[in-house]
Motif scaffolding. Sequence first.
Motif, PDB file in Angstrom:
ATOM      1  N   VAL A  65      -5.581   8.742  -1.102  1.00  0.00           N
ATOM      2  CA  VAL A  65      -5.281   7.399  -0.584  1.00  0.00           C
ATOM      3  C   VAL A  65      -6.159   7.136   0.633  1.00  0.00           C
ATOM      4  O   VAL A  65      -6.136   7.909   1.600  1.00  0.00           O
ATOM      5  CB  VAL A  65      -3.800   7.268  -0.197  1.00  0.00           C
ATOM      6  N   LEU A  66      -6.943   6.068   0.571  1.00  0.00           N
ATOM      7  CA  LEU A  66      -7.821   5.692   1.675  1.00  0.00           C
ATOM      8  C   LEU A  66      -7.409   4.320   2.193  1.00  0.00           C
ATOM      9  O   LEU A  66      -7.429   3.338   1.458  1.00  0.00           O
ATOM     10  CB  LEU A  66      -9.282   5.682   1.232  1.00  0.00           C
ATOM     11  N   VAL A  67      -7.030   4.269   3.465  1.00  0.00           N
ATOM     12  CA  VAL A  67      -6.665   3.008   4.118  1.00  0.00           C
ATOM     13  C   VAL A  67      -7.728   2.692   5.168  1.00  0.00           C
ATOM     14  O   VAL A  67      -8.621   3.495   5.439  1.00  0.00           O
ATOM     15  CB  VAL A  67      -5.268   3.090   4.752  1.00  0.00           C
ATOM     16  N   ASN A  68      -7.641   1.504   5.762  1.00  0.00           N
ATOM     17  CA  ASN A  68      -8.629   1.076   6.753  1.00  0.00           C
ATOM     18  C   ASN A  68      -7.961   0.814   8.091  1.00  0.00           C
ATOM     19  O   ASN A  68      -7.207  -0.158   8.238  1.00  0.00           O
ATOM     20  CB  ASN A  68      -9.336  -0.199   6.276  1.00  0.00           C
ATOM     21  N   GLY A  69      -8.213   1.688   9.079  1.00  0.00           N
ATOM     22  CA  GLY A  69      -7.626   1.489  10.399  1.00  0.00           C
ATOM     23  C   GLY A  69      -6.113   1.481  10.336  1.00  0.00           C
ATOM     24  O   GLY A  69      -5.493   2.372   9.760  1.00  0.00           O
ATOM     25  N   GLY A  70      -5.502   0.436  10.918  1.00  0.00           N
ATOM     26  CA  GLY A  70      -4.044   0.349  10.949  1.00  0.00           C
ATOM     27  C   GLY A  70      -3.456  -0.530   9.879  1.00  0.00           C
ATOM     28  O   GLY A  70      -2.292  -0.922   9.976  1.00  0.00           O
ATOM     29  N   ASN A  71      -4.228  -0.828   8.804  1.00  0.00           N
ATOM     30  CA  ASN A  71      -3.728  -1.796   7.821  1.00  0.00           C
ATOM     31  C   ASN A  71      -2.642  -1.234   6.907  1.00  0.00           C
ATOM     32  O   ASN A  71      -1.914  -2.002   6.264  1.00  0.00           O
ATOM     33  CB  ASN A  71      -4.880  -2.380   6.991  1.00  0.00           C
ATOM     34  N   CYS A  72      -2.516   0.087   6.838  1.00  0.00           N
ATOM     35  CA  CYS A  72      -1.467   0.702   6.015  1.00  0.00           C
ATOM     36  C   CYS A  72      -1.131   2.069   6.612  1.00  0.00           C
ATOM     37  O   CYS A  72      -2.024   2.880   6.864  1.00  0.00           O
ATOM     38  CB  CYS A  72      -1.938   0.855   4.569  1.00  0.00           C
ATOM     39  N   GLN A  73       0.138   2.289   6.835  1.00  0.00           N
ATOM     40  CA  GLN A  73       0.580   3.535   7.461  1.00  0.00           C
ATOM     41  C   GLN A  73       0.719   4.628   6.396  1.00  0.00           C
ATOM     42  O   GLN A  73       1.763   4.771   5.763  1.00  0.00           O
ATOM     43  CB  GLN A  73       1.905   3.313   8.199  1.00  0.00           C
ATOM     44  N   TRP A  74      -0.377   5.377   6.202  1.00  0.00           N
ATOM     45  CA  TRP A  74      -0.364   6.488   5.258  1.00  0.00           C
ATOM     46  C   TRP A  74      -1.161   7.636   5.856  1.00  0.00           C
ATOM     47  O   TRP A  74      -2.100   7.414   6.632  1.00  0.00           O
ATOM     48  CB  TRP A  74      -0.928   6.090   3.896  1.00  0.00           C
ATOM     49  N   THR A  75      -0.785   8.857   5.496  1.00  0.00           N
ATOM     50  CA  THR A  75      -1.277  10.028   6.233  1.00  0.00           C
ATOM     51  C   THR A  75      -2.404  10.781   5.544  1.00  0.00           C
ATOM     52  O   THR A  75      -2.586  11.973   5.795  1.00  0.00           O
ATOM     53  CB  THR A  75      -0.115  11.002   6.479  1.00  0.00           C
ATOM     54  N   ASP A  76      -3.186  10.117   4.700  1.00  0.00           N
ATOM     55  CA  ASP A  76      -4.259  10.822   4.004  1.00  0.00           C
ATOM     56  C   ASP A  76      -5.608  10.505   4.648  1.00  0.00           C
ATOM     57  O   ASP A  76      -5.920  11.035   5.705  1.00  0.00           O
ATOM     58  CB  ASP A  76      -4.238  10.450   2.520  1.00  0.00           C
ATOM     59  N   VAL A  77      -6.401   9.621   4.061  1.00  0.00           N
ATOM     60  CA  VAL A  77      -7.753   9.311   4.554  1.00  0.00           C
ATOM     61  C   VAL A  77      -7.746   7.935   5.220  1.00  0.00           C
ATOM     62  O   VAL A  77      -7.186   6.977   4.678  1.00  0.00           O
ATOM     63  CB  VAL A  77      -8.786   9.322   3.409  1.00  0.00           C
ATOM     64  N   GLY A 122       0.816  -1.213   0.000  1.00  0.00           N
ATOM     65  CA  GLY A 122       0.000   0.000   0.000  1.00  0.00           C
ATOM     66  C   GLY A 122       0.843   1.253   0.000  1.00  0.00           C
ATOM     67  O   GLY A 122       0.566   2.217  -0.730  1.00  0.00           O
ATOM     68  N   ARG A 123       1.913   1.252   0.794  1.00  0.00           N
ATOM     69  CA  ARG A 123       2.790   2.419   0.866  1.00  0.00           C
ATOM     70  C   ARG A 123       3.548   2.634  -0.441  1.00  0.00           C
ATOM     71  O   ARG A 123       3.742   3.779  -0.880  1.00  0.00           O
ATOM     72  CB  ARG A 123       3.768   2.248   2.029  1.00  0.00           C
ATOM     73  N   ILE A 124       3.968   1.559  -1.065  1.00  0.00           N
ATOM     74  CA  ILE A 124       4.687   1.676  -2.347  1.00  0.00           C
ATOM     75  C   ILE A 124       3.802   2.344  -3.392  1.00  0.00           C
ATOM     76  O   ILE A 124       4.224   3.276  -4.100  1.00  0.00           O
ATOM     77  CB  ILE A 124       5.147   0.289  -2.833  1.00  0.00           C
ATOM     78  N   TRP A 125       2.551   1.874  -3.493  1.00  0.00           N
ATOM     79  CA  TRP A 125       1.653   2.440  -4.497  1.00  0.00           C
ATOM     80  C   TRP A 125       1.199   3.850  -4.115  1.00  0.00           C
ATOM     81  O   TRP A 125       0.980   4.702  -4.979  1.00  0.00           O
ATOM     82  CB  TRP A 125       0.459   1.517  -4.722  1.00  0.00           C
ATOM     83  N   ALA A 126       1.071   4.116  -2.832  1.00  0.00           N
ATOM     84  CA  ALA A 126       0.712   5.467  -2.399  1.00  0.00           C
ATOM     85  C   ALA A 126       1.790   6.468  -2.805  1.00  0.00           C
ATOM     86  O   ALA A 126       1.487   7.576  -3.282  1.00  0.00           O
ATOM     87  CB  ALA A 126       0.498   5.492  -0.886  1.00  0.00           C
TER      88      ALA A 126
END
Length: 375
Positions: free
Chosen positions: A89-101, A75-79
């Motif tokens: 970029v929309l992630v779900n809970g703690g499944n991907c460490q990204w700072t958007d949605v 997820g981080r690579i593609w983000a």
Amino acid sequence: MKSYLLVTGDFVKTGGMDRANFALADYLARQGEQVHLVAHRVANELLAYPHVQFHQVPKIGNSYLLSSPLLNRTGRIWAKHLALESARVLVNGGNCQWTDVNWVHYVHAAYEPNHQTGLLHQWKGFVSRRLFLDQEKQALKSARVIIVNSNRTKQDLMDKLSISEHKLHTVYYGINPHIFYPATPAQRAALRQQLGWAEDKTVVIFIGALSDRRKGFDTLFTAWQQLCKSPDWDADLVVIGVGAELPLWQRRATDAGISNIHFLGFRSDVPNLLQAADCLVAPTRYEAYGLGVHEALCCGLPAIVNANAGVAERYPPQLQDLLIPHPDDAVDLATRLQKWSKNKKYYTSLVSSIAQELRGYTWDDMSKSIWQIIS
């Protein structure tokens, strides 16, 4: 055309968060947006869209836990790659460490599971929860925008993780009104015949994983034992769900001589079961929302649920008798079931109004709300 990257385990129509993620991806694709999906599984319906790209993550050992680092990394690579296109970029809970949605369907900090079977199972639950807690805290602290599925979830994030309220947006789950609707008497009779249920038999249904005590089946089992001691209690309990504790409850029912509990395991015909049943019981100890209860109500089924569940926020005042104040109180639950049983037509008529209201808010309505927040 805007680009969106969505990261979750599965984009399929089964399960609460999976169904919600599927709906959002489907809606964005139908708007003609470029949609990138990082997941283990994606339904063929989504793959058929020309602007949907699936970046598959292997599911190691068929385990979400073992695969979580790889899902996060992919997820981080593609983000980072899609940042060049100003993608959201929309992630779900703690499944991907990204700072958007971040879309939160469950707050690990709000509930500590109670595992009763096997030391290995308990150890796995302890380790996974510690991991999920750390990932959840890190991801939500850094998110710019957080979508939550209920005000209950919103409050949990503020109380448990000190998340600022201005980042939080409540968007309830939707429904497919063409699948979840009250059956006509003729349809109900046909469904009961297919299921092997007597037309005049009262059927109470429980739907939930039996992997730990979160869904409260232990409370329901104790209440059911009490009810079966009464000569005027004539109902069947149908249990839909699998998990490590399923054999335990099957043995307990046999040992107690209770023959009117039927464990059906996993079922793919849940809409039919709801349309054919008389009442759903969900004494869950923690429920961020409760899509199963939502679906039951849309089928016109009275649903007895914990008052602290997110879906309980949508109950009107006239249905307060169906809300359980204490999910551990089996005596109270038995009393509510008895009251419902003696007034079935009354409660069914009360549910008709909320059924119509909930069915008017679809998965597209939910997805449009999220799209407007993040666009």
